[in-house]
Enzyme design. Structure first.
Site, PDB file in Angstrom:
ATOM      1  N   TYR A 296      37.390  23.442  41.726  1.00 56.29           N
ATOM      2  CA  TYR A 296      37.670  24.630  40.752  1.00 56.29           C
ATOM      3  C   TYR A 296      37.524  25.987  41.564  1.00 56.29           C
ATOM      4  CZ  TYR A 296      37.574  27.214  36.239  1.00 56.29           C
ATOM      5  OH  TYR A 296      37.809  27.776  35.229  1.00 56.29           O
ATOM      6  N   TYR A 346      46.184  29.555  36.859  1.00 53.24           N
ATOM      7  CA  TYR A 346      45.028  29.608  36.370  1.00 53.24           C
ATOM      8  C   TYR A 346      45.169  28.748  34.813  1.00 53.24           C
ATOM      9  CZ  TYR A 346      40.390  31.222  35.088  1.00 53.24           C
ATOM     10  OH  TYR A 346      39.122  31.093  34.571  1.00 53.24           O
TER      11      TYR A 346
END
Lengths: 396, 136
Positions: A296, A346
């Protein structure tokens, strides 16, 4: 004997919509596009789906996000498992975890996990969707208003503060943070789905404007409209399904809590430290066994601190560790091979998860890397929620 | 009716039920912290229950107002019309261990450092005063 959950389930379906400034579709519509594609990819019939886990993005907070009503939009009428989940950026990994546990317990066979978000509005900036200023009251109630009075806006501010402490304590530099951004862009150049495909140099990184010093624009993730769905199935069924199964070998979570609490080192030690122990133990593997990482990366700094917390290098050594370009193409530790959230797209925790599935199947094309053991992480809040998956193409 | 609209202000917090003493203290130039009478832990009055022991009996104590910069950043992106960029934001850790979001005043942004000793200074408005910090 290994852990009973090691290899008990696999990811058997993947659906990814076009990403970025994609307008004209609601979150439900984007989710339906991704779910339709994931079901087709898996070879299942829609009525074989008996589980649905739903994670909205920022539109779950700001309005219009997917919720429980998605079940009806999708016409799923035979569900034995259903929930609307939110642990921020750690949710995607967590959805696969809860799906796996439910499947292993016999509560479901094929669980769709879906994320959809459409925070971008045509003609408006990306930043306007996350800063929250438009929703801010002029007279906020109580001490929570101290944040607003001081001018903290959205995650950019808090991550900048975390990063500045790491830089002060350990001497981490912008050249080192920039090496992460440059490596990820080099991967994105090879990913047709990525939003940012023009090559980037360290000079371009340094020249990008400040958002919240010490974070440049190119330290920060993109904002995207789109949706991703994955299907989790039992391993015994997965081996005979249409797509190459990507087995779930390890799972873990870590949630250290309130950054303001006395004594917390939230800036430099994250939930990844806790999650790593559980996930590596379940998989019977350690950091040295990981052949590629899908981390992440809401900010460059998130990658750096996550590498430290998983033990790829010692605490404080993340900067020198990444500076030689080892995360990029040709490097010794391929990381975020689709360009990540910085240069790819994203979709919160679905960004690392979707690339992990592509890589786990060996479908990465020119960016395909050795995929025996893939660490896939999700981080949320202000470094205070963490989910981990260890994935690979072989069940044992 | 030709007067320009006044410049928008920063959001100005108001007391809620559990933070009245904090905001009253600010008007009197005193930085007040909530103290758990069961375990003694200190906190900002952001919750009724102690986050250490979950007791909900509290007393109030005055902070020395001294602390250090825990971390800071410089805001360059302007999100709200009440702020002129660049400006700094910081977490200050008081010597009692409690942390709060604030701004550092009386020093250039490029001279702020993690670990810098600071002391409270009140930013006063008509009906509220907010704790800011300057180098000690």
């Amino acid at each position: 004997m290994g852990h009973p959950m090691r290899g008990a389930t696999a990811i058997t379906g993947l659906g990814i919509t076009p990403m970025g400034r994609i307008f004209g579709k609601s979150a439900n519509e984007l989710a339906a596009d991704a779910v339709r594609e994931a079901i087709a990819d898996s070879g299942l019939r829609k009525d074989e789906i008996d589980g649905l886990l739903i994670n909205p993005g920022i539109t779950g907070t700001t309005g219009g996000g997917i919720g429980l009503g998605l079940q009806n939009y999708l016409g799923l009428n035979n569900l034995r498992l259903l929930n609307h989940m939110n642990a921020a950026g750690s949710t995607a990994a967590q959805m696969v975890q809860y799906a796996s546990l439910a499947i292993a317990a016999g509560m479901a066979n094929h669980v769709v996990c879906v994320f959809a978000d459409n925070p971008l509005t045509e003609g408006k900036s990306s930043g306007s969707s996350y800063g929250g200023a438009s929703r801010m009251p002029s007279r906020p109630q109580g001490v929570a208003g101290l944040y607003q009075h001081a001018g903290f806006f959205g995650p950019n501010t808090s991550y900048a503060l975390a990063c500045s402490r790491h830089m002060e304590l350990y001497g981490t530099t912008h050249d080192q943070l920039g090496a992460i951004a440059v490596a990820e862009r080099a991967w994105a150049v090879m990913n047709p789905r990525a939003q940012m495909r023009d090559p980037m140099t360290l000079e371009m990184y340094h020249a990008s404007r400040w958002i919240v010093e010490p974070l440049h624009l190119l330290d920060c993730c993109l904002v995207s409209n789109g949706a991703v769905a994955v299907i989790v199935s039992g391993a015994d069924q997965a081996k005979d399904m249409k797509a190459p199964p990507v087995y779930v070998l390890g799972m873990g979570q870590g949630h250290p809590g309130d950054p303001l609490r006395s004594g917390s080192d939230w800036e430099t030690e994250t939930g990844a430290k806790i999650a790593a122990k559980t996930a590596f133990s379940m998989a019977g593997l350690g950091p040295r066994d990981m052949t590629q990482l899908q981390l992440y990366d809401c900010y460059t700094y998130t990658v750096l601190v996550t590498l430290e917390d998983y033990g790829f290098c010692a605490k404080g050594e993340g900067g020198p560790f990444v500076a030689d370009g080892k995360l990029g193409p040709g490097g010794s530790l391929p990381t975020n091979t689709g360009g990540g959230e910085l240069s790819g797209y994203y979709m919160w925790g679905m960004t690392p998860l979707s690339e992990a599935v592509i890589q786990g199947r060996g479908q990465g094309g020119e960016r395909q890397q050795k995929n025996d053991a893939i660490l896939c992480t999700g981080n949320g809040g202000i470094l205070n929620y963490h989910g981990a998956l260890i994935l690979g193409p072989n069940r044992s | 009716m030709t007067d320009a609209t006044p410049a928008p202000s920063r959001p100005l917090p108001q007391a809620d039920e559990i933070s009245k003493e904090f905001f009253d203290g600010g008007m009197a130039g005193r930085l007040m912290l909530m103290k758990c009478t069961a375990c003694g832990a200190l906190r900002l009055p952001s919750r009724r229950h102690c986050d250490v022991c979950l007791a909900d009996e509290t007393a109030w104590v005055e902070s020395s107002g001294k602390g250090v910069v825990r971390s800071f950043g410089i805001m360059h992106q302007r999100y709200h019309p009440g702020f002129q960029t660049p400006y700094n934001v910081a977490f200050v850790e008081l010597e009692e261990g409690v942390r709060l979001p604030t701004n550092i005043v009386g020093v250039a942004n490029d001279a702020i450092r993690v670990g810098m000793p600071v002391v409270v200074e009140w930013d006063r408005y008509e009906d509220v005063a907010l704790p800011k910090f300057r180098p000690a």
